[in-house]
Design a protein around this motif. Structure first.
Motif, PDB file in Angstrom:
ATOM      1  N   LEU A  50       0.818  -1.203   0.000  1.00 29.65           N
ATOM      2  CA  LEU A  50       0.000   0.000   0.000  1.00 29.65           C
ATOM      3  C   LEU A  50       0.858   1.262   0.000  1.00 29.65           C
ATOM      4  CD1 LEU A  50      -2.847  -0.881   2.516  1.00 29.65           C
ATOM      5  CD2 LEU A  50      -3.109  -0.362   0.082  1.00 29.65           C
ATOM      6  N   PRO A  51       0.586   2.223  -0.880  1.00 27.66           N
ATOM      7  CA  PRO A  51       1.307   3.505  -0.835  1.00 27.66           C
ATOM      8  C   PRO A  51       1.021   4.235   0.475  1.00 27.66           C
ATOM      9  CG  PRO A  51       0.192   3.222  -2.943  1.00 27.66           C
ATOM     10  CD  PRO A  51      -0.326   2.150  -2.034  1.00 27.66           C
ATOM     11  N   VAL A  52       2.061   4.837   1.032  1.00 30.59           N
ATOM     12  CA  VAL A  52       1.939   5.547   2.311  1.00 30.59           C
ATOM     13  C   VAL A  52       2.174   7.034   2.055  1.00 30.59           C
ATOM     14  CG1 VAL A  52       2.822   5.785   4.657  1.00 30.59           C
ATOM     15  CG2 VAL A  52       2.758   3.519   3.552  1.00 30.59           C
ATOM     16  N   VAL A  53       1.172   7.837   2.404  1.00 30.78           N
ATOM     17  CA  VAL A  53       1.278   9.286   2.212  1.00 30.78           C
ATOM     18  C   VAL A  53       2.371   9.839   3.114  1.00 30.78           C
ATOM     19  CG1 VAL A  53       0.072  11.489   2.370  1.00 30.78           C
ATOM     20  CG2 VAL A  53      -1.135   9.462   1.549  1.00 30.78           C
ATOM     21  N   GLY A  54       3.229  10.691   2.545  1.00 31.44           N
ATOM     22  CA  GLY A  54       4.320  11.304   3.294  1.00 31.44           C
ATOM     23  C   GLY A  54       5.621  10.537   3.213  1.00 31.44           C
ATOM     24  N   LYS A  55       5.617   9.364   2.621  1.00 27.14           N
ATOM     25  CA  LYS A  55       6.834   8.557   2.538  1.00 27.14           C
ATOM     26  C   LYS A  55       7.640   8.961   1.321  1.00 27.14           C
ATOM     27  CE  LYS A  55       8.486   3.779   2.483  1.00 27.14           C
ATOM     28  NZ  LYS A  55       8.127   2.339   2.497  1.00 27.14           N
ATOM     29  N   LYS A 134      -0.136  11.307  -6.160  1.00 30.05           N
ATOM     30  CA  LYS A 134       0.577  12.544  -6.502  1.00 30.05           C
ATOM     31  C   LYS A 134       1.889  12.567  -5.740  1.00 30.05           C
ATOM     32  CE  LYS A 134      -0.513  16.521  -4.703  1.00 30.05           C
ATOM     33  NZ  LYS A 134      -1.168  17.803  -4.356  1.00 30.05           N
ATOM     34  N   PHE A 135       2.980  12.828  -6.484  1.00 32.27           N
ATOM     35  CA  PHE A 135       4.312  12.888  -5.879  1.00 32.27           C
ATOM     36  C   PHE A 135       4.831  14.322  -5.976  1.00 32.27           C
ATOM     37  CE2 PHE A 135       3.911   8.463  -7.228  1.00 32.27           C
ATOM     38  CZ  PHE A 135       4.319   7.781  -6.090  1.00 32.27           C
ATOM     39  N   ASP A 136       5.410  14.787  -4.844  1.00 34.61           N
ATOM     40  CA  ASP A 136       5.995  16.128  -4.796  1.00 34.61           C
ATOM     41  C   ASP A 136       7.502  16.013  -4.636  1.00 34.61           C
ATOM     42  OD1 ASP A 136       3.606  17.472  -5.075  1.00 34.61           O
ATOM     43  OD2 ASP A 136       3.204  17.470  -2.912  1.00 34.61           O
ATOM     44  N   TRP A 137       8.185  16.903  -5.317  1.00 32.18           N
ATOM     45  CA  TRP A 137       9.648  16.898  -5.299  1.00 32.18           C
ATOM     46  C   TRP A 137      10.175  17.425  -3.975  1.00 32.18           C
ATOM     47  CZ3 TRP A 137      12.775  21.562  -6.971  1.00 32.18           C
ATOM     48  CH2 TRP A 137      14.160  21.283  -6.962  1.00 32.18           C
ATOM     49  N   PHE A 144      11.291  12.092  -4.365  1.00 33.39           N
ATOM     50  CA  PHE A 144       9.906  12.555  -4.286  1.00 33.39           C
ATOM     51  C   PHE A 144       9.208  11.853  -3.129  1.00 33.39           C
ATOM     52  CE2 PHE A 144      11.213  13.435  -8.552  1.00 33.39           C
ATOM     53  CZ  PHE A 144      10.488  14.538  -8.968  1.00 33.39           C
ATOM     54  N   ILE A 145       8.239  12.586  -2.532  1.00 33.05           N
ATOM     55  CA  ILE A 145       7.416  12.005  -1.479  1.00 33.05           C
ATOM     56  C   ILE A 145       5.988  11.895  -1.991  1.00 33.05           C
ATOM     57  CG2 ILE A 145       8.858  12.892   0.385  1.00 33.05           C
ATOM     58  CD1 ILE A 145       6.728  15.069   0.819  1.00 33.05           C
ATOM     59  N   PHE A 149      -2.936  10.103  -2.098  1.00 28.21           N
ATOM     60  CA  PHE A 149      -3.228   8.740  -2.545  1.00 28.21           C
ATOM     61  C   PHE A 149      -4.727   8.499  -2.464  1.00 28.21           C
ATOM     62  CE2 PHE A 149      -3.617   4.158  -1.050  1.00 28.21           C
ATOM     63  CZ  PHE A 149      -3.718   3.655  -2.339  1.00 28.21           C
ATOM     64  N   GLN A 150      -5.361   8.308  -3.647  1.00 24.04           N
ATOM     65  CA  GLN A 150      -6.785   7.987  -3.715  1.00 24.04           C
ATOM     66  C   GLN A 150      -6.912   6.500  -4.042  1.00 24.04           C
ATOM     67  OE1 GLN A 150      -9.186  10.020  -2.897  1.00 24.04           O
ATOM     68  NE2 GLN A 150      -7.822  11.791  -2.613  1.00 24.04           N
ATOM     69  N   GLU A 151      -7.485   5.764  -3.117  1.00 20.21           N
ATOM     70  CA  GLU A 151      -7.503   4.304  -3.231  1.00 20.21           C
ATOM     71  C   GLU A 151      -8.714   3.789  -3.987  1.00 20.21           C
ATOM     72  OE1 GLU A 151      -7.397   0.440  -0.181  1.00 20.21           O
ATOM     73  OE2 GLU A 151      -7.777   2.474   0.568  1.00 20.21           O
ATOM     74  N   HIS A 152      -9.867   4.456  -3.898  1.00 21.20           N
ATOM     75  CA  HIS A 152     -11.119   3.897  -4.381  1.00 21.20           C
ATOM     76  C   HIS A 152     -11.325   4.137  -5.879  1.00 21.20           C
ATOM     77  CE1 HIS A 152     -11.862   4.683   0.000  1.00 21.20           C
ATOM     78  NE2 HIS A 152     -12.183   3.387  -0.101  1.00 21.20           N
TER      79      HIS A 152
END
Length: 774
Positions: A50-55, A134-137, A144-145, A149-152
Motif C-alpha cells: 500500500l502507498p503511504v502518504v508522506g513517505k 501525486k508525488f511532490d519533489w 519525491f514524497i 493517494f486515492q484508493e477507491h
C-alpha cells in the motif's frame, strides 16, 4: 413450499467438499455503496504494497515502479498524467492515474445526415475514475514524497484470473516481438505465430499480448518500412557489400524509382565456379507487393541437386532488362556458362545473344498440348540423343506428314529453330544431358514460394530469400556430412568401386556403382588386338529389355552401340586404349562418347584399381566445395555472427538448466532467483535500451529508417501476358450499368436516347427550312 433449513458454515463446507464443489475464492476487492447509491471499489492487497502518504519513494522512476507494482497486485492499469516543472525544467509534481480515469469522448451523430461517415462501435473504457497518486519533489534532492493517494475506484476491478489480459500485461516483450518478426521471415502469419508461441509457453496466459497484439506488431513492422522500402533495401545491401567479403550487389533506377536489383554472395560465386557448365533461369511471379519478377539462376551441384548461384528482381521482362541482368552477371562472375536453359522468351534470347559471345544457344522448352499418340511419338523423336541431325530431320518431316501439320505455323517455327532445342544438335556440348528443360527452374521457383508471399514488401522478401538460401545450404552441408560419415553398401569386391566411393558423392557414386556392377556381370571381353601402341578391345554387353515407350537412358554418359544380336539384345563395343586414353568406337562421330560400363569392363580385365584421374570430373567430387565456405552466412556481418552465436549459446544454457532441474520445484526456485539477481546486475551495468518503437524495429530488421528518401518504391506492375483489370461484361451487366447513368432528354422531342444536337426532328426542320428558301 419446503421449509428452509439453517446450515452452519462448517456444514456447508463439508457438503461442498463431499459433492466435489470448490470453495469460493477470497475476494480481491471491497465493494461499498455511497448514500447516493453509487458503488465504489477498494482493492485488497498486502499492507506492505500500500502507498503511504508522506513517505519518500526515491527518484521519479522508483515512484512509478512502486505504484505499478501496487496496481499489478490490485488488478488495474495506470498511466502517466500531468506534471508541473520549475523554470529550469525540473519536475516538481507528478500525477499517476488509473487508466480508466478521465471523461469519455462525446460522440455526436445524426442518421439523417447521410453524408457523414458512421462512427464505428467501440467499448468505452473511461469512467471518470478518481484513483490516483501525486508525488511532490523534495527541494535540493532528486527524490519525491507521496503527497496524495486515492484508493477507491468507481468501476469493478479485474479478477486475478484475468490479470494477464490487462493492458500492462499485454505489453509485448522483446522476445514476443522478435518471434513475430522471425515468423514473418519464415512466411508464417501473426495468427499462426501466436498459436505456436502459446504452445511453446504452455498457455495463452503466459504470453505477453493477445493475437490482436501480434497482428498489430506485424502491422507496425510494415508501417515502419512503408514508403522507404526500396531505400532501406538498398541501404541494407550496400552495408552488406561493405562488410561481407565477396558480396556483390547492383541496382538500377528509373526516374528515381527502383527498377532492378542483382546480388550474389561468396558461396554463390564458388558454386558457379564449379557448376557453371549448364545454368537455367526463369522468372517467377507473386513474390512481392510491387509485382516485381524474381529471377533465380539455377545450376546442379555435386549431389545432383538444384543450387542457386545468383538472383535478381526486375520490374519488367523486356530485352533491355534482361540485358542489364546478364551484364551484371558477367561483371560478377566474369565467365560465361557453357549452356543456358530458358523457356521460349524472346527477350531472354535477345539478351543472351547480345551479352554472351561463346555460349551455346539457349534451349527453349517445348509445350505440347496435342493428342496422346502424337505426343508420344513427338517425345521419342525430340528427346532422342542418339540420332544425327539429318535423321532427326527425316523423322520430323514424316511425323508432320502423318498428322497433317506441315502447314502449321507454330511447328514450322519450332523446326526452324531446331538447333536451339533439339538434343541431337548439342551432342558435342559437355554435360548437355544434365538439363534439357526449365523444370529445374520451375522446381526452384516452387521452393522459393514457401518463403515469400505476394503481399510482402522488398525487405521481407529479401529476408525470406535468405531463409530459403540458409535451408538450401544447410541441406548441402548435411549431404556433405553424410558422404563423409556414411558409406553405401558395396556391390562388388573390385577395388575400383572402393576408389569411386572415396571420390564421388553418394548420389553420383550410386550411378557409377551401377555401371561397375554391369561391367562385372553384363560385359564380356570378346577379343583383343594390338596395332603398334594401340590396343583394340571388343566388348559384348547384354542389356535388359525395357518396356515399350519407356524413356530409360543413362543420365550422364550417352552412347549408341552397334547391335550384334538383336534377338538376344546383345550389343558390341570397340574399345581402344593408347597409354591411358580410352575411347568407345561406334559408327558415327556423334556417337564417339564415353561409354562407362564397357570401359569399366576393360579396366577390370586390365586389373586397373583406380579410375584414371583425367576421367574424374571435378564437379562430381565430394570435396569440391570447402566445408568452411558451406558454413558461411550472408545474413549477418562478422560482428553480428559473434553476437548471434552468443545469444544462441545463452538461450541454450538457460534451457539446459531448466531441463536438468526438471520438475524439482525447490531447484526451479533457486535457478529463478539466481537469474533474477543476474538480471539486476545486467540492468545496473548496461544502459537501458530505447523504448522507441522505430529504434526497436530498426535494430530488429538490421537497418534504420532513412531520414531522406532518394530511391522511391517501384509502381505496382503487371505480369507479362496478363490482361488489365477490366474484364468483359455481359449484356445484363452493361444494361444495369447503363440504367444507373444520369439520363439527358432532348430539348426538341423529349427522347432520352439522344440530345438536341443530334436530334432527327431538328435535322428535318432544318432541311425543310432550306428547301422552302430555295
Amino acid at each position: 413450499m419446503e421449509p428452509e433449513i439453517d446450515i452452519s458454515n462448517e456444514e456447508q463446507i463439508e457438503i461442498q467438499n463431499a459433492e466435489g464443489i470448490d470453495t469460493p475464492k477470497v475476494a480481491t476487492t471491497r465493494k461499498k455503496e455511497t448514500p447516493c447509491g453509487s458503488l465504489y471499489y477498494a482493492p485488497i492487497v498486502d499492507e506492505s504494497l500500500l502507498p503511504v502518504v508522506g513517505k519518500n519513494y526515491g527518484t521519479l522512476e522508483e515512484c512509478e515502479k512502486m505504484y505499478r507494482l501496487y496496481a499489478f497486485h490490485a488488478c488495474f492499469d495506470i498511466r502517466k498524467s500531468t506534471q508541473k516543472t520549475t523554470k529550469s525544467g525540473l519536475v516538481k509534481q507528478k500525477y499517476y492515474l488509473c487508466n480508466r480515469g478521465g471523461v469519455p469522448m462525446q460522440v455526436n451523430f445524426d442518421t439523417l445526415q447521410s453524408s457523414k461517415k458512421p462512427i464505428r462501435k467501440s467499448n468505452m473504457e473511461c469512467t471518470g475514475c478518481r484513483a490516483r497518486v501525486k508525488f511532490d519533489w523534495v527541494y535540493g534532492t532528486n527524490t519525491f514524497i507521496l503527497s496524495d493517494f486515492q484508493e477507491h475506484h468507481n468501476h469493478e476491478l479485474l479478477p486475478q484470473e484475468y490479470r494477464h489480459l490487462s493492458k500492462a500485461e499485454r505489453q509485448m516483450k522483446y522476445a514476443e516481438q522478435l518471434f513475430v518478426y522471425h515468423s514473418s521471415v519464415s512466411n508464417i502469419g501473426p495468427t499462426k505465430a501466436y498459436e505456436v508461441y502459446s504452445n511453446m509457453k504452455g498457455s495463452e496466459k503466459n504470453v505477453h499480448g493477445t493475437v490482436t497484439d501480434f497482428r498489430n506488431w506485424r502491422r507496425d513492422l510494415n508501417v515502419f518500412i512503408n514508403a522507404s522500402d526500396s531505400q532501406m533495401l538498398v541501404n541494407k545491401m550496400e552495408e552488406r557489400k561493405k562488410y561481407v567479403p565477396g558480396f556483390s550487389f547492383e541496382y538500377k533506377l528509373e526516374k528515381s524509382q527502383l527498377h532492378s536489383i542483382f546480388w550474389a554472395d561468396e558461396v554463390a560465386k564458388c558454386d558457379y565456379k564449379e557448376f557453371s557448365d549448364i545454368i537455367s533461369f526463369d522468372a517467377t511471379y507473386r513474390t512481392d507487393m510491387y509485382n516485381m519478377k524474381f529471377v533465380p539462376f539455377t545450376g546442379i551441384d555435386n549431389h545432383h541437386r538444384c543450387v542457386t548461384v545468383a538472383a535478381r528482381l526486375i520490374r519488367d521482362e523486356t530485352a533491355e532488362s534482361y540485358t542489364w541482368l546478364l551484364t551484371c552477371f558477367m561483371k560478377t562472375f566474369g565467365k560465361e556458362p557453357n549452356m543456358i536453359v530458358i523457356d521460349q522468351d524472346k527477350s531472354m534470347a535477345i539478351a543472351i545473344k547480345a551479352i554472351f559471345k561463346t555460349i551455346q544457344e539457349a534451349i527453349p522448352t517445348i509445350e505440347d498440348e496435342v493428342e496422346k499418340d502424337f505426343k508420344n511419338r513427338l517425345n521419342k523423336l525430340v528427346w532422342n540423343m542418339y540420332i544425327e541431325p539429318n535423321i532427326f530431320k527425316e523423322r520430323w518431316e514424316k511425323l508432320m506428314q502423318d498428322f497433317s501439320l506441315k502447314n502449321d505455323s507454330w511447328f514450322k517455327h519450332m523446326f526452324d529453330i531446331r538447333s536451339t532445342w533439339i538434343p541431337a544438335y548439342f551432342i558435342d556440348t559437355e554435360m548437355f544431358g544434365l538439363m534439357r528443360t526449365t523444370s529445374r527452374s520451375e522446381s526452384e521457383n516452387d521452393f522459393f514460394s514457401n518463403f515469400t508471399r505476394s503481399a510482402a514488401n522488398l525487405l521481407t522478401f529479401m529476408d525470406g530469400f535468405e531463409s530459403a538460401m540458409l535451408k538450401q545450404r544447410s541441406k548441402q552441408e548435411s549431404l556433405d556430412a553424410q558422404t563423409i560419415k556414411k558409406n553405401p553398401k558395396l556391390l562388388t569386391q573390385l577395388k575400383i568401386e572402393k576408389h569411386a566411393l572415396k571420390v564421388y558423392t553418394h548420389a553420383i557414386f550410386a550411378i557409377v556403382q551401377k555401371e561397375i556392377y554391369e561391367a562385372l556381370y553384363s560385359c564380356l571381353l570378346d577379343k583383343m588386338d594390338k596395332e603398334e601402341e594401340t590396343e583394340i578391345y571388343v566388348v559384348k554387353e547384354e542389356k535388359e529389355k525395357t518396356k515399350e515407350g519407356s524413356n530409360e537412358e543413362k543420365q550422364f554418359f550417352h552412347y549408341k552401340p552397334l547391335i550384334l544380336e538383336p534377338e538376344k539384345n546383345i550389343y558390341m563395343y570397340f574399345i581402344t586404349a593408347k597409354t591411358d586414353q580410352w575411347y568407345v568406337h561406334v559408327d558415327t562421330i556423334y556417337d564417339m562418347v564415353f561409354c562407362v560400363d564397357t570401359v569399366f569392363g576393360v579396366l577390370k580385365n586390365k586389373n586397373i584399381e583406380e579410375i584414371p584421374e583425367k576421367y574424374i570430373m571435378g564437379r562430381w567430387r565430394r570435396d569440391i566445395i570447402p566445408p568452411e565456405l558451406r558454413s558461411r552466412r550472408n545474413r549477418y556481418g562478422n560482428e553480428n555472427i559473434v553476437v548471434q552465436d552468443s545469444v544462441n549459446e545463452i538461450t541454450s544454457v538457460v534451457y539446459d538448466c531448466v531441463g536438468l532441474v526438471g520438475s524439482d520445484e525447490k531447484m526451479l526456485k533457486v535457478v529463478l532467483e539466481k537469474l533474477k539477481l543476474l538480471k539486476k546486475e545486467v540492468e545496473a551495468q548496461v544502459p537501458k535500451p530505447s523504448k522507441n518503437k522505430d529504434d526497436i524495429i530498426g535494430n530488429m530488421i538490421g537497418v534504420s529508417k532513412p531520414s531522406i528518401i532518394e530511391i522511391q518504391n517501384p509502381p505496382v506492375g503487371n505480369y507479362k501476358g496478363c490482361a488489365n483489370d477490366k474484364r468483359l461484361m455481359s449484356g445484363k451487366e452493361k444494361a444495369i450499368k447503363e440504367s444507373k447513368k444520369r439520363k439527358f432528354t432532348c430539348g426538341k422531342c423529349g427522347c432520352d436516347d439522344h440530345n438536341q444536337r443530334t436530334c432527327d426532328k431538328k435535322k428535318k426542320a432544318k432541311e425543310q427550312a432550306e428547301t422552302s428558301e430555295i
